[in-house]
Scaffold this motif. Structure first.
Motif, mmCIF file in Angstrom:
data_model
loop_
_atom_site.group_PDB
_atom_site.id
_atom_site.type_symbol
_atom_site.label_atom_id
_atom_site.label_comp_id
_atom_site.label_asym_id
_atom_site.label_seq_id
_atom_site.Cartn_x
_atom_site.Cartn_y
_atom_site.Cartn_z
ATOM 1 N N GLU A 130 0.813 -1.217 0.000
ATOM 2 C CA GLU A 130 0.000 0.000 0.000
ATOM 3 C C GLU A 130 0.849 1.272 0.000
ATOM 4 O O GLU A 130 0.314 2.391 -0.104
ATOM 5 C CB GLU A 130 -0.943 0.016 1.213
ATOM 6 N N LEU A 131 2.153 1.125 0.119
ATOM 7 C CA LEU A 131 3.024 2.303 0.088
ATOM 8 C C LEU A 131 3.177 2.756 -1.354
ATOM 9 O O LEU A 131 4.021 2.261 -2.095
ATOM 10 C CB LEU A 131 4.397 1.970 0.700
ATOM 11 N N GLY A 132 2.340 3.735 -1.751
ATOM 12 C CA GLY A 132 2.283 4.133 -3.149
ATOM 13 C C GLY A 132 2.973 5.437 -3.477
ATOM 14 O O GLY A 132 3.168 5.753 -4.646
ATOM 15 N N ASP A 133 3.340 6.219 -2.455
ATOM 16 C CA ASP A 133 4.039 7.476 -2.735
ATOM 17 C C ASP A 133 4.968 7.799 -1.563
ATOM 18 O O ASP A 133 4.972 7.113 -0.538
ATOM 19 C CB ASP A 133 3.060 8.616 -2.990
ATOM 20 N N LYS A 134 5.732 8.861 -1.695
ATOM 21 C CA LYS A 134 6.748 9.185 -0.690
ATOM 22 C C LYS A 134 6.145 9.552 0.660
ATOM 23 O O LYS A 134 6.742 9.287 1.704
ATOM 24 C CB LYS A 134 7.647 10.311 -1.206
ATOM 25 N N SER A 135 4.980 10.166 0.664
ATOM 26 C CA SER A 135 4.362 10.535 1.951
ATOM 27 C C SER A 135 3.952 9.280 2.717
ATOM 28 O O SER A 135 4.086 9.209 3.948
ATOM 29 C CB SER A 135 3.154 11.449 1.731
ATOM 30 N N GLN A 136 3.462 8.266 1.997
ATOM 31 C CA GLN A 136 3.102 7.013 2.657
ATOM 32 C C GLN A 136 4.342 6.278 3.161
ATOM 33 O O GLN A 136 4.320 5.654 4.227
ATOM 34 C CB GLN A 136 2.306 6.129 1.679
ATOM 35 N N VAL A 137 5.414 6.358 2.411
ATOM 36 C CA VAL A 137 6.682 5.776 2.869
ATOM 37 C C VAL A 137 7.151 6.478 4.134
ATOM 38 O O VAL A 137 7.602 5.842 5.098
ATOM 39 C CB VAL A 137 7.759 5.860 1.770
ATOM 40 N N ALA A 138 7.039 7.813 4.150
ATOM 41 C CA ALA A 138 7.453 8.590 5.328
ATOM 42 C C ALA A 138 6.632 8.194 6.550
ATOM 43 O O ALA A 138 7.172 8.075 7.666
ATOM 44 C CB ALA A 138 7.316 10.080 5.053
ATOM 45 N N ASN A 139 5.330 7.984 6.359
ATOM 46 C CA ASN A 139 4.476 7.562 7.474
ATOM 47 C C ASN A 139 4.869 6.170 7.978
ATOM 48 O O ASN A 139 4.872 5.904 9.180
ATOM 49 C CB ASN A 139 3.006 7.563 7.043
ATOM 50 N N PHE A 140 5.172 5.281 7.031
ATOM 51 C CA PHE A 140 5.610 3.936 7.408
ATOM 52 C C PHE A 140 6.896 3.995 8.230
ATOM 53 O O PHE A 140 7.013 3.366 9.288
ATOM 54 C CB PHE A 140 5.833 3.084 6.148
ATOM 55 N N LEU A 141 7.871 4.766 7.761
ATOM 56 C CA LEU A 141 9.152 4.866 8.463
ATOM 57 C C LEU A 141 8.996 5.556 9.811
ATOM 58 O O LEU A 141 9.708 5.224 10.769
ATOM 59 C CB LEU A 141 10.164 5.619 7.591
ATOM 60 N N SER A 143 13.327 6.654 0.175
ATOM 61 C CA SER A 143 11.935 6.452 -0.246
ATOM 62 C C SER A 143 11.863 5.755 -1.594
ATOM 63 O O SER A 143 10.940 4.966 -1.862
ATOM 64 C CB SER A 143 11.201 7.797 -0.315
ATOM 65 N N GLU A 144 12.829 6.042 -2.467
ATOM 66 C CA GLU A 144 12.842 5.433 -3.789
ATOM 67 C C GLU A 144 12.986 3.914 -3.694
ATOM 68 O O GLU A 144 12.430 3.171 -4.503
ATOM 69 C CB GLU A 144 13.981 6.025 -4.620
ATOM 70 N N LEU A 145 13.738 3.448 -2.692
ATOM 71 C CA LEU A 145 13.927 2.007 -2.509
ATOM 72 C C LEU A 145 12.608 1.340 -2.136
ATOM 73 O O LEU A 145 12.272 0.274 -2.671
ATOM 74 C CB LEU A 145 14.982 1.755 -1.429
ATOM 75 N N PHE A 146 11.845 1.966 -1.258
ATOM 76 C CA PHE A 146 10.548 1.409 -0.861
ATOM 77 C C PHE A 146 9.577 1.381 -2.041
ATOM 78 O O PHE A 146 8.867 0.398 -2.245
ATOM 79 C CB PHE A 146 9.944 2.231 0.285
ATOM 80 N N LEU A 147 9.542 2.456 -2.801
ATOM 81 C CA LEU A 147 8.625 2.529 -3.943
ATOM 82 C C LEU A 147 9.006 1.511 -5.016
ATOM 83 O O LEU A 147 8.141 0.966 -5.696
ATOM 84 C CB LEU A 147 8.606 3.937 -4.517
#
Length: 413
Positions: free
Chosen positions: A36-47, A102-106
């Motif tokens: 569900e991590l579809g953009d950088k803001s979602q990655v930031a929330n996950f981290l 973030s690019e790695l997660f995406l």
């Protein structure tokens, strides 16, 4: 065409998430639990939930450093360029172009802004799993106290190990109990890389679940003395029965239920015939040799079935006294003698309540007890430590790269 009800989005479950949360599956074996991590803001929330604020330049740089280290770790241990038994693969060039974590997660979740092959997406996921393990290794708070932990645990054993004039080794106390030992060994501090490899193949992928960072091996001349060692350690409070971790205890040395049944008649005979101790010792030792364990069953699948030892994990309450506070109190005494000095005034007004003076916590240690004959077998062939470590490394490699291995139909022994 019937329109899909909007509410269904609230009832769509990621079943792999349930497998991890409810069914004991490790996140290292999962592949799509954070799709569900579809953009950088979602990655930031996950981290942020993980514990990192990537808007903080220091924390962001730390994560990027771990990312680079994970790639080097993979190259060193899992690929042929660093390990002849590794996979014949190369790190995709795309990973070397990443400048933001973030690019790695995406990339791993299939939402990269760059068109990637499936193989490259799977590589990103493999790197993230190694990063996760590196972080757990580095963030074990107790690690800073390791030298103190090691000293306090080993000192309990050293107190009772003695050598006589002929350099013979004994486990001995002041009451006169003495058990001859072939050897007494302490486990050296694990390297960081060996800890990471061990975590990568363990179901519990957290550093707190490593129980063998500190360990001792006691080798006796026969199996009877191996059992006597356990009694000695218990009676002299070197090990505390209350602090033994039950799930970690294994015995592949002596069939204890069988021995217990057969010893009863020997005890009765010793009483009835007033048997001398040396005769009783020989008879009991022969009886124990006649009570071997059946085919070995180890919780650790990397341990050879030929391995023979008694193995358990104890825990000891460690007492750490912060050396800073002792030094600070000395400086404070000097400041009290010169209260008019602005530096002294600032020093005296410092709030040190948040600085721990004493830290107390339980820490695990591993004990292995075996006899000389079993020790020789344990250190040869398939039961050797080198084979054990190779098996661990192969298991970790196959676990992390399983999706890539399956995608490319790579044959791995």
């Amino acid at each position: 065409m019937t329109q899909r009800p909007s509410y269904l989005a609230d009832y769509g479950f990621n079943w792999e998430t349930f497998d991890v949360v409810c069914s004991g599956k490790s996140s290292l074996d999962a592949t799509n639990y954070f799709t569900e991590l579809g953009d950088k803001s979602q990655v930031a929330n996950f981290l942020n939930g993980y514990g990192f604020d990537i808007s903080d330049p220091v924390e962001s740089a730390e994560l990027f450093g771990i990312f680079q280290e994970a790639i080097q770790f993979i190259k060193r241990y899992f690929l042929k360029e660093g390990n002849p038994e590794g996979l014949d693969l190369r790190v995709p060039n795309y990973l070397f172009t990443i400048t933001n974590i973030s690019e790695l997660f995406l990339a791993a979740t299939g939402h990269s802004s760059v068109k990637l092959k499936k193989d490259e997406e799977l590589w990103a996921g493999a790197v993230l799993k190694v990063m996760h393990t590196l972080l757990h290794t580095d963030k074990d708070l107790r690690y800073r106290y390791f030298s103190t932990i090691q000293q306090q645990i080993f000192d309990r054993f050293y107190k009772f190990t003695h050598r006589d004039e002929q350099n013979r080794l004994f486990l001995k106390n002041d009451s006169g109990t003495s058990i001859p030992l072939y050897d007494f060994q302490t486990k050296a501090k694990k390297t960081r890389d060996s800890i990471v490899i061990k975590l990568l193949h363990k179901q519990e992928n957290v550093a707190e679940e490593l129980f063998d960072r500190i360990g001792v091996r006691i080798i006796t001349y026969n199996k009877l003395d191996a059992l006597r060692v356990i009694k000695f350690l218990h009676r002299n409070h070197v090990i505390m029965i209350n602090n033994i971790k039950p799930s970690r205890s294994q015995n592949t040395l002596v069939d204890l239920p069988r021995l217990r049944t057969r010893m009863f008649s020997l005890y009765k005979e010793a009483i009835r015939n007033n048997m001398p101790e040396d005769v009783f010792y020989q008879r009991l030792n022969a009886l124990i040799d006649d009570c071997p364990t059946s085919k070995s069953h180890h919780d650790n699948r990397h341990t050879s079935e030929e391995y023979r030892a008694i193995h358990f994990t104890g825990r000891q309450l460690i007492k750490y006294r912060n050396p800073f506070m002792a030094s600070f109190n000395e400086v404070r005494k000097q400041a009290l003698k010169d209260r008019e000095n602005p530096v002294s005034q600032a020093l005296l007004h410092l709030d040190t309540s948040a600085i721990s003076r004493d830290v107390r916590f339980f820490y695990p240690f591993e004990v292995q007890i075996t006899d000389y004959e079993s020790h020789l077998k344990n250190t040869q062939g398939e039961a050797s430590h080198n084979e054990y470590k190779k098996s661990q490394l192969r298991s970790a490699m196959k676990r992390i790269f399983r999706p890539i291995i399956e995608l490319n139909n790579i044959k791995v022994d």
